[in-house]
Write a protein that holds these residues in place. Sequence first.
Motif, PDB file in Angstrom:
ATOM      1  N   VAL A   1       0.864  -1.179   0.000  1.00  0.00           N
ATOM      2  CA  VAL A   1       0.000   0.000   0.000  1.00  0.00           C
ATOM      3  C   VAL A   1       0.902   1.230   0.000  1.00  0.00           C
ATOM      4  CG1 VAL A   1      -1.845   1.239   1.180  1.00  0.00           C
ATOM      5  CG2 VAL A   1      -1.749  -1.266   1.299  1.00  0.00           C
ATOM      6  N   PHE A   2       0.887   2.000  -1.096  1.00  0.00           N
ATOM      7  CA  PHE A   2       1.731   3.181  -1.233  1.00  0.00           C
ATOM      8  C   PHE A   2       0.947   4.431  -0.820  1.00  0.00           C
ATOM      9  CE2 PHE A   2       3.426   0.021  -4.099  1.00  0.00           C
ATOM     10  CZ  PHE A   2       4.792   0.144  -3.948  1.00  0.00           C
ATOM     11  N   PHE A   3       1.643   5.331  -0.133  1.00  0.00           N
ATOM     12  CA  PHE A   3       1.002   6.539   0.376  1.00  0.00           C
ATOM     13  C   PHE A   3       1.619   7.777  -0.260  1.00  0.00           C
ATOM     14  CE2 PHE A   3       0.393   3.317   3.574  1.00  0.00           C
ATOM     15  CZ  PHE A   3      -0.914   3.525   4.004  1.00  0.00           C
ATOM     16  N   GLU A   4       0.830   8.834  -0.255  1.00  0.00           N
ATOM     17  CA  GLU A   4       1.325  10.122  -0.735  1.00  0.00           C
ATOM     18  C   GLU A   4       0.933  11.194   0.267  1.00  0.00           C
ATOM     19  OE1 GLU A   4       1.027  13.117  -4.590  1.00  0.00           O
ATOM     20  OE2 GLU A   4       0.404  11.027  -4.745  1.00  0.00           O
ATOM     21  N   HIS A   5       1.923  12.003   0.655  1.00  0.00           N
ATOM     22  CA  HIS A   5       1.679  13.078   1.608  1.00  0.00           C
ATOM     23  C   HIS A   5       1.043  14.265   0.893  1.00  0.00           C
ATOM     24  CE1 HIS A   5       3.254  16.296   4.571  1.00  0.00           C
ATOM     25  NE2 HIS A   5       2.094  15.819   4.958  1.00  0.00           N
ATOM     26  N   ILE A   6      -0.099  14.690   1.401  1.00  0.00           N
ATOM     27  CA  ILE A   6      -0.801  15.853   0.831  1.00  0.00           C
ATOM     28  C   ILE A   6      -0.812  16.942   1.900  1.00  0.00           C
ATOM     29  CG2 ILE A   6      -2.919  16.687  -0.244  1.00  0.00           C
ATOM     30  CD1 ILE A   6      -1.602  14.498  -1.838  1.00  0.00           C
ATOM     31  N   PRO A   7       0.136  17.887   1.847  1.00  0.00           N
ATOM     32  CA  PRO A   7       0.220  18.912   2.899  1.00  0.00           C
ATOM     33  C   PRO A   7      -1.085  19.688   3.076  1.00  0.00           C
ATOM     34  CG  PRO A   7       2.174  18.952   1.506  1.00  0.00           C
ATOM     35  CD  PRO A   7       1.184  18.046   0.836  1.00  0.00           C
ATOM     36  N   GLU A   8      -1.771  19.921   1.953  1.00  0.00           N
ATOM     37  CA  GLU A   8      -3.009  20.704   2.037  1.00  0.00           C
ATOM     38  C   GLU A   8      -4.075  19.992   2.877  1.00  0.00           C
ATOM     39  OE1 GLU A   8      -0.675  21.832  -1.494  1.00  0.00           O
ATOM     40  OE2 GLU A   8      -1.354  19.954  -0.611  1.00  0.00           O
ATOM     41  N   LEU A   9      -3.978  18.648   2.953  1.00  0.00           N
ATOM     42  CA  LEU A   9      -4.937  17.883   3.753  1.00  0.00           C
ATOM     43  C   LEU A   9      -4.417  17.607   5.156  1.00  0.00           C
ATOM     44  CD1 LEU A   9      -6.152  15.207   1.178  1.00  0.00           C
ATOM     45  CD2 LEU A   9      -7.323  17.277   1.895  1.00  0.00           C
ATOM     46  N   GLY A  10      -3.142  17.871   5.375  1.00  0.00           N
ATOM     47  CA  GLY A  10      -2.569  17.625   6.685  1.00  0.00           C
ATOM     48  C   GLY A  10      -2.299  16.170   6.963  1.00  0.00           C
TER      49      GLY A  10
ATOM     50  N   GLU B   1      -9.888   9.389  -7.236  1.00  0.00           N
ATOM     51  CA  GLU B   1     -10.457  10.573  -6.590  1.00  0.00           C
ATOM     52  C   GLU B   1     -10.452  10.338  -5.082  1.00  0.00           C
ATOM     53  OE1 GLU B   1     -15.249   9.806  -6.464  1.00  0.00           O
ATOM     54  OE2 GLU B   1     -14.435  10.850  -8.209  1.00  0.00           O
ATOM     55  N   TYR B   2     -10.503  11.429  -4.332  1.00  0.00           N
ATOM     56  CA  TYR B   2     -10.430  11.313  -2.881  1.00  0.00           C
ATOM     57  C   TYR B   2     -11.246  12.441  -2.266  1.00  0.00           C
ATOM     58  CZ  TYR B   2      -8.528  10.806   1.822  1.00  0.00           C
ATOM     59  OH  TYR B   2      -8.399  10.616   3.159  1.00  0.00           O
ATOM     60  N   LYS B   3     -12.007  12.101  -1.235  1.00  0.00           N
ATOM     61  CA  LYS B   3     -12.782  13.111  -0.516  1.00  0.00           C
ATOM     62  C   LYS B   3     -12.150  13.372   0.837  1.00  0.00           C
ATOM     63  CE  LYS B   3     -17.286  12.434  -2.683  1.00  0.00           C
ATOM     64  NZ  LYS B   3     -18.716  12.118  -2.457  1.00  0.00           N
ATOM     65  N   SER B   4     -12.018  14.632   1.181  1.00  0.00           N
ATOM     66  CA  SER B   4     -11.465  14.998   2.474  1.00  0.00           C
ATOM     67  C   SER B   4     -12.460  14.646   3.567  1.00  0.00           C
ATOM     68  CB  SER B   4     -11.170  16.500   2.505  1.00  0.00           C
ATOM     69  OG  SER B   4     -12.366  17.240   2.314  1.00  0.00           O
ATOM     70  N   PRO B   5     -12.029  14.656   4.844  1.00  0.00           N
ATOM     71  CA  PRO B   5     -12.936  14.279   5.932  1.00  0.00           C
ATOM     72  C   PRO B   5     -14.229  15.073   5.986  1.00  0.00           C
ATOM     73  CG  PRO B   5     -10.679  14.320   6.718  1.00  0.00           C
ATOM     74  CD  PRO B   5     -10.662  14.880   5.318  1.00  0.00           C
ATOM     75  N   ASN B   6     -14.214  16.308   5.484  1.00  0.00           N
ATOM     76  CA  ASN B   6     -15.450  17.106   5.491  1.00  0.00           C
ATOM     77  C   ASN B   6     -16.334  16.832   4.281  1.00  0.00           C
ATOM     78  OD1 ASN B   6     -14.167  18.366   3.372  1.00  0.00           O
ATOM     79  ND2 ASN B   6     -13.790  20.294   4.455  1.00  0.00           N
ATOM     80  N   GLY B   7     -15.949  15.835   3.443  1.00  0.00           N
ATOM     81  CA  GLY B   7     -16.791  15.428   2.326  1.00  0.00           C
ATOM     82  C   GLY B   7     -16.497  16.128   1.019  1.00  0.00           C
ATOM     83  N   GLU B   8     -15.554  17.089   1.007  1.00  0.00           N
ATOM     84  CA  GLU B   8     -15.232  17.810  -0.218  1.00  0.00           C
ATOM     85  C   GLU B   8     -14.275  16.988  -1.082  1.00  0.00           C
ATOM     86  OE1 GLU B   8     -13.694  21.590   0.859  1.00  0.00           O
ATOM     87  OE2 GLU B   8     -15.585  22.312   1.717  1.00  0.00           O
ATOM     88  N   LEU B   9     -14.476  17.051  -2.386  1.00  0.00           N
ATOM     89  CA  LEU B   9     -13.618  16.337  -3.319  1.00  0.00           C
ATOM     90  C   LEU B   9     -12.270  17.046  -3.400  1.00  0.00           C
ATOM     91  CD1 LEU B   9     -13.700  13.920  -5.300  1.00  0.00           C
ATOM     92  CD2 LEU B   9     -14.232  15.579  -7.097  1.00  0.00           C
ATOM     93  N   VAL B  10     -11.187  16.292  -3.220  1.00  0.00           N
ATOM     94  CA  VAL B  10      -9.846  16.880  -3.289  1.00  0.00           C
ATOM     95  C   VAL B  10      -9.582  17.338  -4.722  1.00  0.00           C
ATOM     96  CG1 VAL B  10      -7.393  16.405  -3.043  1.00  0.00           C
ATOM     97  CG2 VAL B  10      -9.019  15.442  -1.417  1.00  0.00           C
ATOM     98  N   PRO B  11      -9.091  18.558  -4.903  1.00  0.00           N
ATOM     99  CA  PRO B  11      -8.818  19.033  -6.272  1.00  0.00           C
ATOM    100  C   PRO B  11      -7.898  18.084  -7.018  1.00  0.00           C
ATOM    101  CG  PRO B  11      -8.662  20.838  -4.695  1.00  0.00           C
ATOM    102  CD  PRO B  11      -8.817  19.573  -3.895  1.00  0.00           C
ATOM    103  N   PRO B  12      -8.175  17.867  -8.315  1.00  0.00           N
ATOM    104  CA  PRO B  12      -7.395  16.892  -9.104  1.00  0.00           C
ATOM    105  C   PRO B  12      -5.895  17.154  -9.102  1.00  0.00           C
ATOM    106  CG  PRO B  12      -9.365  17.571 -10.278  1.00  0.00           C
ATOM    107  CD  PRO B  12      -9.263  18.459  -9.086  1.00  0.00           C
ATOM    108  N   LYS B  13      -5.455  18.410  -8.937  1.00  0.00           N
ATOM    109  CA  LYS B  13      -4.024  18.703  -9.027  1.00  0.00           C
ATOM    110  C   LYS B  13      -3.234  17.965  -7.950  1.00  0.00           C
ATOM    111  CE  LYS B  13      -4.162  22.940  -6.233  1.00  0.00           C
ATOM    112  NZ  LYS B  13      -3.836  24.376  -6.189  1.00  0.00           N
ATOM    113  N   TYR B  14      -3.897  17.636  -6.849  1.00  0.00           N
ATOM    114  CA  TYR B  14      -3.193  16.913  -5.797  1.00  0.00           C
ATOM    115  C   TYR B  14      -3.084  15.421  -6.106  1.00  0.00           C
ATOM    116  CZ  TYR B  14      -4.138  21.183  -3.178  1.00  0.00           C
ATOM    117  OH  TYR B  14      -4.211  22.475  -2.783  1.00  0.00           O
ATOM    118  N   LEU B  15      -3.810  14.978  -7.122  1.00  0.00           N
ATOM    119  CA  LEU B  15      -3.816  13.562  -7.446  1.00  0.00           C
ATOM    120  C   LEU B  15      -3.182  13.264  -8.800  1.00  0.00           C
ATOM    121  CD1 LEU B  15      -7.428  12.683  -6.262  1.00  0.00           C
ATOM    122  CD2 LEU B  15      -5.290  12.238  -5.070  1.00  0.00           C
ATOM    123  N   ASP B  16      -2.556  14.268  -9.399  1.00  0.00           N
ATOM    124  CA  ASP B  16      -1.988  14.068 -10.733  1.00  0.00           C
ATOM    125  C   ASP B  16      -1.022  12.891 -10.757  1.00  0.00           C
ATOM    126  OD1 ASP B  16      -3.447  16.080 -11.759  1.00  0.00           O
ATOM    127  OD2 ASP B  16      -1.871  17.594 -11.670  1.00  0.00           O
TER     128      ASP B  16
END
Length: 451
Positions: A117-126, A156-171
Amino acid sequence: IYDPKYTDGMDIRIVVDADKISKKETKYLKDLVKRNHHFSRMSRHYLYNESTLKLVKNEDSEVVFEYYYQKKDIEPHLKVIKRLKGEIYFKNGELEYVVLRNYKSLKKGVKNYERKVFFEHIPELGGHIVKSIEETADVEKGGDTFNYHSISYTSEYKSPNGELVPPKYLDDAVRTINNEISDTLSVKLGWVLPLLGKPATKLGYKLPRPVGLNIFSHFQTQHMEFTDLSVAMNDEEHISFADLLALDQSSVNQSSFMTMAKADVWIFPFLNIMGIYGTGQNSIEGSLYLDEEFKQALIDYGWLLGIAKEDVPDQIDIKTGVSSQLYGGGLTVAGGVGDFNISLNYQLMFAKMVEANTVNTANVFTPMIGYMTPFGMNIMLGAQGQFYDTRIKGYIDLDDGQRLHYNVNFKPIRWNGMVGIYKGFAKHWEIALQGGFGDRESVTAVFGYRF
């Protein structure tokens, strides 16, 4: 396999040789993916055993920890992890991936199982998101061995508050598989029951295990007033004694003790159905008071019937016991917001009175409002309504071959208050206690096992 409906934003693809894979292997791949996909379901507690966590490598910029999973209290859909060992890899102080390998043999002919299972750090999501998952295994089936290899990427990924993470973070997290000979398999992933259980769990709801077996005891007592009494010999017309008795003064205390078994299943997260069977013991104790005019008539003219004045009673005492066979079914509709929950339980019950040769039908409604405490105990408050035919009909076979038919009617007691507690233990066991108060008093104790 690509089906966003069931994969929660992850593209799952199995790469196979379409010319060589058999129908048997195709079916097995479906089953294997279905089982392994259970890892994506949210668990209710930490799965790993903290006491087994240890540092196994610390060289240059790489740090590796090793751990094992819990041996007990693992949810059924995750029981395979008891045979897996995990390794956590950090690179330059950053979480890189986690590897799961079997250190004990697995069922279904699976060998050399490995899941990365590979992970990616997304600073904007903390924090981190799952970037991709890769699984490999050697599978033996019917004397043949083939290699299983699946790769999934987060689309695609939804943040804990239910918002869709902008695609640029998932490129960098979205991938495609090119230039492969592949065959697409249709697989429905996740538990069968409860239906819609997976989305509810993903939203944070803690669902009970879908199937339960319970034994419970119920005791209730109530004061019942007569409204009519009639009898008939054989097939003759009923004769009412209402004018000869002071029914407004006549009453009985009814006590019932029931021991029953219940099997239930959650069809949806909000809908449970059940079946019930058991036995009961009923006791009735009270008095039928004679009408004053009728009593005076017996005093004045009872000698004609051989009744002495001093033998004329004020009332006729009643004390009897009746056993019953109980069976029925019902459903529960439930929901909740935060720590508060609400439920409505309905049961259709049949009571076959053995000695009285009659069957009574009851509709029981129990609406409750509950609060889930921080230590996992649900405290409930509500009411219970029992709706049944208050006219009890039956017959008694007399020693001389005659049959005495009776018809007794009581003033109904429909509603009473209810208070209760529920507590689950070790994910499988559960107990509940309920008490009724008001015109009808009751105590119910439930002990059960869920799986």
